[in-house]
Design an enzyme around this catalytic site. Structure first.
Site, PDB file in Angstrom:
ATOM      1  N   ASP A  35       0.821  -1.211   0.000  1.00 37.19           N
ATOM      2  CA  ASP A  35       0.000   0.000   0.000  1.00 37.19           C
ATOM      3  C   ASP A  35       0.860   1.267   0.000  1.00 37.19           C
ATOM      4  O   ASP A  35       1.708   1.449   0.878  1.00 37.19           O
ATOM      5  CB  ASP A  35      -0.892  -0.023   1.258  1.00 37.19           C
ATOM      6  CG  ASP A  35      -2.192   0.720   1.052  1.00 37.19           C
ATOM      7  OD1 ASP A  35      -2.419   1.247  -0.051  1.00 37.19           O
ATOM      8  OD2 ASP A  35      -3.001   0.769   2.007  1.00 37.19           O
ATOM      9  N   ASP A  36       0.655   2.140  -0.971  1.00 35.10           N
ATOM     10  CA  ASP A  36       1.331   3.458  -1.021  1.00 35.10           C
ATOM     11  C   ASP A  36       2.855   3.317  -1.041  1.00 35.10           C
ATOM     12  O   ASP A  36       3.559   4.041  -0.335  1.00 35.10           O
ATOM     13  CB  ASP A  36       0.939   4.320   0.195  1.00 35.10           C
ATOM     14  CG  ASP A  36      -0.506   4.779   0.157  1.00 35.10           C
ATOM     15  OD1 ASP A  36      -1.308   4.174  -0.570  1.00 35.10           O
ATOM     16  OD2 ASP A  36      -0.841   5.747   0.862  1.00 35.10           O
ATOM     17  N   CYS A  70      -6.114   4.926  -3.687  1.00 33.41           N
ATOM     18  CA  CYS A  70      -6.243   3.472  -3.508  1.00 33.41           C
ATOM     19  C   CYS A  70      -7.366   2.819  -4.305  1.00 33.41           C
ATOM     20  O   CYS A  70      -7.124   1.927  -5.112  1.00 33.41           O
ATOM     21  CB  CYS A  70      -6.459   3.136  -2.035  1.00 33.41           C
ATOM     22  SG  CYS A  70      -5.066   3.591  -0.995  1.00 33.41           S
ATOM     23  N   HIS A 124      -9.838  -2.333  -2.380  1.00 35.10           N
ATOM     24  CA  HIS A 124     -10.090  -1.367  -1.319  1.00 35.10           C
ATOM     25  C   HIS A 124     -11.399  -1.783  -0.656  1.00 35.10           C
ATOM     26  O   HIS A 124     -12.379  -2.060  -1.340  1.00 35.10           O
ATOM     27  CB  HIS A 124     -10.194   0.047  -1.904  1.00 35.10           C
ATOM     28  CG  HIS A 124     -10.224   1.088  -0.840  1.00 35.10           C
ATOM     29  ND1 HIS A 124      -9.075   1.609  -0.291  1.00 35.10           N
ATOM     30  CD2 HIS A 124     -11.247   1.665  -0.196  1.00 35.10           C
ATOM     31  CE1 HIS A 124      -9.411   2.475   0.639  1.00 35.10           C
ATOM     32  NE2 HIS A 124     -10.717   2.536   0.712  1.00 35.10           N
ATOM     33  N   HIS A 316       0.058   2.769  -5.869  1.00 40.14           N
ATOM     34  CA  HIS A 316       0.631   4.027  -6.363  1.00 40.14           C
ATOM     35  C   HIS A 316       1.813   4.376  -5.489  1.00 40.14           C
ATOM     36  O   HIS A 316       2.104   3.658  -4.525  1.00 40.14           O
ATOM     37  CB  HIS A 316      -0.410   5.165  -6.356  1.00 40.14           C
ATOM     38  CG  HIS A 316      -1.202   5.212  -5.097  1.00 40.14           C
ATOM     39  ND1 HIS A 316      -0.669   5.629  -3.912  1.00 40.14           N
ATOM     40  CD2 HIS A 316      -2.469   4.811  -4.821  1.00 40.14           C
ATOM     41  CE1 HIS A 316      -1.578   5.509  -2.968  1.00 40.14           C
ATOM     42  NE2 HIS A 316      -2.669   4.996  -3.489  1.00 40.14           N
TER      43      HIS A 316
END
Ligand SMILES: *[C@@H]1O[C@H](CO)[C@@H](O)[C@H](O)[C@H]1NC(C)=O
Ligand SMILES: *[C@@H]1O[C@H](CO)[C@@H](O)[C@H](O)[C@H]1NC(C)=O
Ligand SMILES: *[C@@H]1O[C@H](CO)[C@@H](O)[C@H](O)[C@H]1NC(C)=O
Ligand SMILES: *[C@@H]1O[C@H](CO)[C@@H](O)[C@H](O)[C@H]1NC(C)=O
Length: 505
Positions: A35-36, A70, A124, A316
């Site tokens: 995540d991220d 997300c 998500h 991302h």
């Protein structure tokens, strides 16, 4: 006639390519989504397990997300379609009800005899996956969510100065003192290990989504030692560029609302982070990434390397103070660039510079697994259940000299207004007035912020709110918008045409 001939040759070529790559020994897929997560880290920081996967696999060094948020990014990856095709730019719609009954990656595997598992954050959660992570259409088994995830917003970070437990951004913790005596990613790893250790007769597709380094930067504090403060550096350009159009900016509200950052009184919307805090946040971001890297090392030790394809990526990237920006929510490389690594039994390791996109994962996996042939490219408005917006990357993997021709990445980000306000980070669909469309080639990033109608899903290229052009040859941090410089006029106009041709009407 001529076209038919070309088509036949193309189909034969694809058929042979399919035969060559669908190795019957390879049965399983492990899909890792972090995540991220931006990658690579700055050079003084090491993420040894992911670096090893990149060195031993096919590593696409220039991979870009479709949108730096997300839910839109994950739904786009998992359906192989762009946010425009899914009509999802926020968190609040489910494509099967709002856009079309599109097939997902795990669903296609499931329909082809695989057992499919979701562990942690893959879709998500919430309405964008029908509150079920798209179960049962995508998954054979009920998706697993680690029980300690429910403490994610709790005040569990011991503040250095006050000694109080707060909702901080910077949050190294002692795991045994945490509620539930664990952390979500430790629990997800444990669950995935059990799945990998099972004896089975059917092939499997296992997706595992790690929650960190998403904010808050909460991780076992021993990882702080792995990233001493002296190893991290300030970005080269920590200020907002003078020639950046205001619509490109966002106020990183999820960072400034954390208790430790809020007490710094940074002015809204253009105030920048004090350098001391920039370093502290970078340190904790990389410490959290090191924690996840360790878990991936453990996970990989349970994967059978002779019969399993492993894919590693992220939804991302994350700005770490470059151009005065933090978090996601933009069309800059820092927010859009992600790792994309394939470990494929029998394939020669290679790193590829050609720009590619996350929508390319679906057609690539389908080709590698040989599960279905001749899935068409999506037309402009395509309601068929299965088609691809992206392209199959296997020819790039197999090419001696991977081409740059005809490869580029298209991304987008919505805004409610030109001037940044509280909702600029994550505007809800009905508030969206502007869409920033961006094309990344090997050398350039070119972005047009244009008028967007969120009721009709139409756009007007004649009404622009900002145009940007960054030349990566001498400006990798995208600090200097050269759009108005006359020597870049021709390339700007070329990229504008290419961008418009790619965005559906
Ligand atoms: C969507 O497609 C699935 C099969 O792919 C099917 O089972 C389901 O009934 C469809 N739903 C709708 C609303 O058409
Ligand atoms: C979404 O979930 C509900 C149950 O909560 C179910 O009735 C509905 O069919 C699901 N929607 C689709 C399109 O699968
Ligand atoms: C922020 O503002 C509060 C209230 O005005 C003040 O007490 C505090 O000292 C300020 N903090 C900093 C770091 O300037
Ligand atoms: C790994 O997979 C191969 C091919 O399916 C199989 O022959 C081998 O026994 C597996 N190894 C382990 C340790 O399970």
């Amino acid at each position: 006639m001529r076209r038919d001939l070309y088509l036949t040759i193309y189909l034969i070529y694809n058929y042979i390519a399919g035969l060559a790559t669908a190795n019957p020994e390879i049965k399983n897929v492990v899909f890792i989504i972090i995540d991220d997560f931006r990658f690579p880290p700055e050079t003084s920081v090491s993420l040894p397990n992911i670096e090893k996967m990149a060195a031993n696999g096919i590593y696409f060094k220039n991979t870009f997300a479709q949108q730096a948020l997300c839910a839109p990014s994950r739904n786009s990856i998992l359906t192989g379609r762009r946010p425009d095709a899914l009509r999802l730019y926020d968190f609040y719609s489910y494509w099967r009800s709002s856009a079309g009954n599109f097939t997902t990656i795990p669903q296609l595997y499931k329909d082809n005899g695989y057992e499919t598992y979701s562990v942690g954050k893959v879709f998500h959660p919430g309405i964008s996956s029908n509150y079920t992570d798209d179960f049962p259409l995508s998954w054979t088994y009920l998706p697993y969510h680690p029980p300690t995830e429910k403490y994610k917003e709790d005040a569990v970070c011991k503040d250095e100065t006050s000694g109080k437990y707060q909702r901080n951004l910077v949050c190294p913790v002692r795991v045994k003192d945490q509620p539930g005596r664990s952390l979500p990613d430790l629990q997800s790893l444990e669950y995935a290990r059990n799945i990998l250790s099972k004896r089975r007769s059917k092939p499997f597709f296992l997706a595992i989504g790690f929650h960190k380094p998403h904010v808050p930067l909460k991780y076992p504090r021993k990882y702080l030692r792995r990233v001493p403060l002296k190893k991290v550096h300030l970005p080269k350009y920590p200020q907002m560029p003078a020639n950046m159009p205001p619509v490109a900016w966002h106020p990183w509200t999820d960072v400034r609302r954390r208790t430790d950052i809020r007490s710094l009184n940074i002015s809204f919307p253009y105030g920048t982070m004090p350098p001391k805090w920039t370093l502290k946040i970078r340190q904790s971001y990389y410490a959290a990434a090191t924690y996840i890297d360790d878990l991936i090392g453990i996970l990989m030790s349970y994967v059978n390397k002779t019969d399993t394809i492993v894919v590693l990526t992220s939804d991302h990237g994350w700005s770490l103070g470059e151009n005065g920006l933090w978090a996601k929510y933009s069309n800059f490389d820092a927010a859009l660039k992600v790792p994309l690594i394939f470990n494929i039994p029998g394939k020669v390791p290679k790193s590829i510079e050609t720009p590619v996109e996350l929508v390319d994962i679906f057609p690539t996996l389908v080709q590698l697994s040989g599960i279905k042939a001749n899935i068409p490219k999506c037309r402009r408005i395509d309601e068929s259940v299965l088609c691809f917006d992206g392209q199959n990357l296997v020819p790039l993997m197999d090419a001696k000299f991977p081409s740059y021709l005809n490869y580029f990445a298209i991304s987008q980000y919505p805004r409610p207004s030109v001037y940044p306000k509280k909702t600029s980070d994550k505007p809800r669909l009905k508030k969206i007035k502007i869409m920033g469309y961006s094309i990344r080639t090997k050398r350039y990033r070119y972005t047009e912020w244009i008028s967007f109608n969120s009721t009709l899903f139409t756009r007007n290229w004649n009404i622009t709110y900002g145009i940007e052009l960054y030349d990566h040859m001498n400006d990798p941090e995208e600090h200097n918008n050269v759009y108005s410089i006359s020597k870049y006029k021709a390339i700007a106009s070329f990229l504008s045409k290419k961008l418009r041709a790619q965005v559906s009407v």
